[in-house]
Design an enzyme around this catalytic site. Structure first.
Site, mmCIF file in Angstrom:
data_model
loop_
_atom_site.group_PDB
_atom_site.id
_atom_site.type_symbol
_atom_site.label_atom_id
_atom_site.label_comp_id
_atom_site.label_asym_id
_atom_site.label_seq_id
_atom_site.Cartn_x
_atom_site.Cartn_y
_atom_site.Cartn_z
ATOM 1 C CE LYS A 42 10.214 -85.726 121.063
ATOM 2 N NZ LYS A 42 10.496 -84.786 119.954
ATOM 3 C CG HIS A 65 7.878 -89.121 120.741
ATOM 4 N ND1 HIS A 65 7.071 -88.622 121.747
ATOM 5 C CD2 HIS A 65 7.567 -88.397 119.627
ATOM 6 C CE1 HIS A 65 6.313 -87.651 121.265
ATOM 7 N NE2 HIS A 65 6.593 -87.494 119.988
ATOM 8 C CG HIS A 66 11.488 -91.950 117.265
ATOM 9 N ND1 HIS A 66 12.754 -91.429 117.305
ATOM 10 C CD2 HIS A 66 10.671 -90.925 116.883
ATOM 11 C CE1 HIS A 66 12.734 -90.157 116.952
ATOM 12 N NE2 HIS A 66 11.473 -89.820 116.694
#
Length: 255
Positions: A149, A145-146
């Site tokens: 997060k 994920h980015h």
């Protein structure tokens, strides 16, 4: 009759995308927006609130929540207590919290949805991974994920692991005398297998489940390149929860 929707966390990436989805659907009406840091009083004629207490008695059907884990449980509890069917994409709920919210929804006869992932492809990945684990019990989950997060592992990874646990015979993988020379190198343990979290700028939401067996391997992967990929699931959730009388955990229960 149009479904009236409140969007909590409307200034965030997912919340703002949800707002545009609701505005673009003739069957939905954007009734109110909530964000504790909002400075504006309205957006395109839609009232903006900074305190959810001000929404007590408000005329709306569904509460869409894309906030943060620290307040998501409280928000969902508030929505159910006040007659709003929650559609929650915020992750970080414990099993005990989900059970309490489910029980409350039954008491109130209100539908609801908590979904770790709203992308249809991600839901299929979970189902396929659970099915594959019956035949390939040695596996590891890698979610990416980015770097903004907050929770790890992702709700999608946890939900995938839970579905696998339901059908896979429990076993501890790896060498019996396995030793980490760097703490955490093997990732988090769940029912004998491992979950790994990657956080990097440029990513959105990605997950792969890697299976291994003698002489062969299988990899299942899903990629969300843009947050618009989640909106078909959010839209489905909004339209389904108003027909139901209890909360469910996972979009797969509405498909």
């Amino acid at each position: 009759m149009s479904i009236k929707v409140i969007v909590a966390g409307f200034k965030g990436r997912m919340g703002s995308t949800a707002v545009e989805m609701v505005k673009g659907d003739d069957e939905l009406t954007l009734a109110a927006l909530l964000d504790p840091f909002a400075a504006e009083k309205e957006v395109d004629g839609v009232p903006v609130f900074t305190d959810k207490a001000d929404l007590v008695g408000f005329d709306a059907d569904v509460w869409v929540d894309f906030t943060i884990p620290a307040v998501a449980y409280e928000n969902t509890h508030f929505a159910l207590e006040n007659g709003f069917a929650p559609v929650v994409g915020t992750t970080g709920f414990t099993e005990a919290q989900i059970q309490k919210l489910t029980d409350l929804s039954k008491d109130k006869s209100i539908g609801g949805l908590i979904a770790p992932n709203f992308a249809i492809g991600a839901i299929l990945l979970m189902k396929f991974a659970a099915e594959a684990s019956k035949y390939f019990p040695d596996l590891e989950i890698i979610e990416l994920h980015h770097d903004k997060k907050k929770d790890a592992p992702s709700g999608t990874a946890v939900k995938t692991a839970e579905l696998i646990r339901e059908v896979r015979e429990s076993k501890r993988q790896g060498a019996e005398d396995e030793m980490e020379t760097l703490a955490g190198a093997r990732g988090a343990e769940f029912d004998g297998f491992r979950i790994h979290s990657v956080r990097l700028p440029g990513l959105v939401a990605h997950q792969e489940v890697i299976f291994g067996a003698q002489g062969e391997g299988l990899t299942l992967r899903h990629d969300s390149y843009d947050r618009i990929s989640f909106m078909s699931g959010v839209n489905l959730g909004i339209k389904e929860v108003v027909k139901r009388d209890q909360l469910v955990y996972g979009l797969e229960h509405l498909l």
